[in-house]
Scaffold this motif. Structure first.
Motif, PDB file in Angstrom:
ATOM      1  N   HIS A  84       0.838  -1.203   0.000  1.00 18.32           N
ATOM      2  CA  HIS A  84       0.000   0.000   0.000  1.00 18.32           C
ATOM      3  C   HIS A  84       0.876   1.257   0.000  1.00 18.32           C
ATOM      4  N   LEU A  85       1.812   1.331   0.924  1.00 18.32           N
ATOM      5  CA  LEU A  85       2.651   2.519   1.040  1.00 18.32           C
ATOM      6  C   LEU A  85       3.608   2.654  -0.134  1.00 18.32           C
ATOM      7  N   ARG A  86       4.133   1.535  -0.606  1.00 16.05           N
ATOM      8  CA  ARG A  86       5.056   1.572  -1.749  1.00 16.05           C
ATOM      9  C   ARG A  86       4.330   2.120  -2.989  1.00 16.05           C
ATOM     10  N   GLY A  87       3.151   1.587  -3.254  1.00 20.80           N
ATOM     11  CA  GLY A  87       2.387   2.060  -4.403  1.00 20.80           C
ATOM     12  C   GLY A  87       2.004   3.519  -4.266  1.00 20.80           C
ATOM     13  N   TYR A  88       1.578   3.908  -3.067  1.00 24.66           N
ATOM     14  CA  TYR A  88       1.206   5.302  -2.811  1.00 24.66           C
ATOM     15  C   TYR A  88       2.378   6.232  -3.055  1.00 24.66           C
ATOM     16  N   ALA A  89       3.556   5.896  -2.546  1.00 27.57           N
ATOM     17  CA  ALA A  89       4.725   6.757  -2.690  1.00 27.57           C
ATOM     18  C   ALA A  89       5.098   6.952  -4.152  1.00 27.57           C
ATOM     19  N   THR A 144       4.759  10.818   3.288  1.00 26.44           N
ATOM     20  CA  THR A 144       4.223  11.869   2.414  1.00 26.44           C
ATOM     21  C   THR A 144       5.181  13.042   2.314  1.00 26.44           C
ATOM     22  N   LEU A 145       5.709  13.486   3.442  1.00 29.83           N
ATOM     23  CA  LEU A 145       6.638  14.615   3.420  1.00 29.83           C
ATOM     24  C   LEU A 145       7.917  14.267   2.671  1.00 29.83           C
ATOM     25  N   PHE A 146       8.373  13.021   2.806  1.00 28.18           N
ATOM     26  CA  PHE A 146       9.547  12.609   2.036  1.00 28.18           C
ATOM     27  C   PHE A 146       9.264  12.698   0.539  1.00 28.18           C
ATOM     28  N   VAL A 147       8.113  12.170   0.103  1.00 26.22           N
ATOM     29  CA  VAL A 147       7.779  12.192  -1.326  1.00 26.22           C
ATOM     30  C   VAL A 147       7.695  13.634  -1.832  1.00 26.22           C
ATOM     31  N   LEU A 148       7.051  14.506  -1.053  1.00 29.57           N
ATOM     32  CA  LEU A 148       6.921  15.905  -1.471  1.00 29.57           C
ATOM     33  C   LEU A 148       8.288  16.565  -1.599  1.00 29.57           C
ATOM     34  N   GLY A 149       9.144  16.327  -0.611  1.00 32.68           N
ATOM     35  CA  GLY A 149      10.472  16.928  -0.643  1.00 32.68           C
ATOM     36  C   GLY A 149      11.308  16.406  -1.796  1.00 32.68           C
ATOM     37  N   HIS A 150      11.229  15.102  -2.045  1.00 30.14           N
ATOM     38  CA  HIS A 150      12.016  14.519  -3.133  1.00 30.14           C
ATOM     39  C   HIS A 150      11.534  15.053  -4.484  1.00 30.14           C
ATOM     40  N   THR A 190      23.286   9.140  -8.877  1.00 26.08           N
ATOM     41  CA  THR A 190      22.696  10.357  -9.449  1.00 26.08           C
ATOM     42  C   THR A 190      21.344  10.127 -10.115  1.00 26.08           C
ATOM     43  N   ASP A 191      20.865   8.884 -10.147  1.00 26.72           N
ATOM     44  CA  ASP A 191      19.577   8.595 -10.770  1.00 26.72           C
ATOM     45  C   ASP A 191      18.447   8.877  -9.779  1.00 26.72           C
ATOM     46  N   ASP A 192      17.589   9.829 -10.109  1.00 28.62           N
ATOM     47  CA  ASP A 192      16.531  10.241  -9.184  1.00 28.62           C
ATOM     48  C   ASP A 192      15.581   9.103  -8.843  1.00 28.62           C
ATOM     49  N   ALA A 193      15.155   8.347  -9.848  1.00 26.68           N
ATOM     50  CA  ALA A 193      14.199   7.266  -9.603  1.00 26.68           C
ATOM     51  C   ALA A 193      14.813   6.172  -8.735  1.00 26.68           C
ATOM     52  N   ALA A 194      16.069   5.827  -8.996  1.00 28.61           N
ATOM     53  CA  ALA A 194      16.734   4.800  -8.189  1.00 28.61           C
ATOM     54  C   ALA A 194      16.905   5.271  -6.753  1.00 28.61           C
ATOM     55  N   ARG A 195      17.279   6.531  -6.581  1.00 30.21           N
ATOM     56  CA  ARG A 195      17.437   7.077  -5.232  1.00 30.21           C
ATOM     57  C   ARG A 195      16.105   7.068  -4.498  1.00 30.21           C
ATOM     58  N   PHE A 196      15.045   7.416  -5.205  1.00 29.75           N
ATOM     59  CA  PHE A 196      13.721   7.441  -4.585  1.00 29.75           C
ATOM     60  C   PHE A 196      13.313   6.039  -4.136  1.00 29.75           C
ATOM     61  N   THR A 197      13.504   5.053  -5.014  1.00 34.07           N
ATOM     62  CA  THR A 197      13.146   3.674  -4.670  1.00 34.07           C
ATOM     63  C   THR A 197      13.936   3.182  -3.466  1.00 34.07           C
ATOM     64  N   PHE A 198      15.231   3.476  -3.443  1.00 31.19           N
ATOM     65  CA  PHE A 198      16.076   3.086  -2.315  1.00 31.19           C
ATOM     66  C   PHE A 198      15.547   3.674  -1.013  1.00 31.19           C
ATOM     67  N   ALA A 199      15.214   4.964  -1.035  1.00 33.14           N
ATOM     68  CA  ALA A 199      14.761   5.631   0.187  1.00 33.14           C
ATOM     69  C   ALA A 199      13.416   5.092   0.659  1.00 33.14           C
ATOM     70  N   VAL A 200      12.505   4.846  -0.275  1.00 38.47           N
ATOM     71  CA  VAL A 200      11.199   4.298   0.109  1.00 38.47           C
ATOM     72  C   VAL A 200      11.370   2.930   0.763  1.00 38.47           C
ATOM     73  N   GLU A 201      12.200   2.080   0.176  1.00 37.57           N
ATOM     74  CA  GLU A 201      12.408   0.750   0.754  1.00 37.57           C
ATOM     75  C   GLU A 201      13.067   0.847   2.127  1.00 37.57           C
ATOM     76  N   ALA A 202      13.986   1.799   2.289  1.00 34.41           N
ATOM     77  CA  ALA A 202      14.621   1.987   3.597  1.00 34.41           C
ATOM     78  C   ALA A 202      13.597   2.448   4.632  1.00 34.41           C
ATOM     79  N   LEU A 203      12.704   3.334   4.228  1.00 36.65           N
ATOM     80  CA  LEU A 203      11.668   3.797   5.146  1.00 36.65           C
ATOM     81  C   LEU A 203      10.733   2.649   5.531  1.00 36.65           C
ATOM     82  N   LEU A 204      10.326   1.847   4.557  1.00 39.58           N
ATOM     83  CA  LEU A 204       9.435   0.727   4.857  1.00 39.58           C
ATOM     84  C   LEU A 204      10.090  -0.250   5.821  1.00 39.58           C
ATOM     85  N   THR A 205      11.372  -0.496   5.617  1.00 40.48           N
ATOM     86  CA  THR A 205      12.103  -1.391   6.534  1.00 40.48           C
ATOM     87  C   THR A 205      12.118  -0.817   7.941  1.00 40.48           C
TER      88      THR A 205
END
Length: 214
Positions: A84-89, A144-150, A190-205
């Motif tokens: 749920h959170l992964r898809g939302y982010a 949510t705040l992480f996604v907005l900031g990123h 330097t890849d924005d999408a890869a960095r975003f995915t990494f951070a989301v997975e770290a947050l979920l963990t």
């Protein structure tokens, strides 16, 4: 010949069409340049017609925010809180990158029924997975705040040739900043999408440690 539409008369529009047109106009002109008159012109109606759908510009902006947040929600929240959170982010990031004009307003509190329904669905999924209610709210707000900031950083940082751009970084002193320059030249990190995915997975963990159901 059909009679001319009178001032304030409905124009066969939907609220969703009005909000989507407002998002497009904000992308072109910014929120400061978004006016009811301009939006009416975009839709081919008089500004007064729009008040059948939104009572004022504040409500219009609230509705624009609603469109982004509700579009990012799963159609039917399920028991898998990580999915749920992964898809939302990822969906929210994509929506914000499509409509960067709304970014200055997305920190507004949830006030429309549809936006509140989305929050309620997320809380239901999280509390059902064992998160205390207060923690569930913290999880949603943090993500949510992480996604907005990123998304804001992706839109605004490193644009063009200004400070922070690859061209600007390439001019740094190689002896003082060898690792930064290596990253610039190799593309490491330097890849924005890869960095975003990494951070989301770290947050979920990290979030998983706060569920009472292991």
């Amino acid at each position: 010949m059909s009679p001319k539409r009178q001032r304030g008369e409905r124009a066969g529009l939907t609220r969703e069409q009005v909000l989507d047109a407002a998002l497009e106009l904000a992308d072109e002109s910014g929120l400061a340049g978004l006016t009811m008159r301009g939006l009416g012109a975009r839709l081919g109606v008089e500004a007064m017609t729009l008040y059948h759908y939104v009572p004022n510009k504040e409500a219009l902006v609230d509705g624009m925010v609603e469109r982004l947040f509700t579009a990012a929600q799963p159609a039917a929240p399920g028991p898998d809180w990580r999915a749920h959170l992964r898809g939302y982010a990822h969906e929210l990031r994509a929506a914000l990158l499509r409509h960067p004009g709304i970014l200055p307003a997305v920190v507004r509190p949830a006030v429309t029924p549809a936006t509140l329904d989305a929050v309620e669905g997320g809380l239901r999924t999280l509390t059902g997975a064992g998160f205390p209610l207060g923690t569930a709210l913290d999880v949603l707000n943090t993500l949510t705040l992480f996604v907005l900031g990123h998304a804001a950083a992706e839109v605004g940082i490193g644009a063009g040739d200004g400070p922070g751009s690859p061209g600007w970084l390439a001019g740094l002193d190689g002896e003082r900043y060898p690792l930064i320059l290596r990253a610039v030249h190799t593309g490491a990190g330097t890849d924005d999408a890869a960095r975003f995915t990494f951070a989301v997975e770290a947050l979920l963990t990290g979030f998983s440690a706060f569920s009472v159901i292991k």
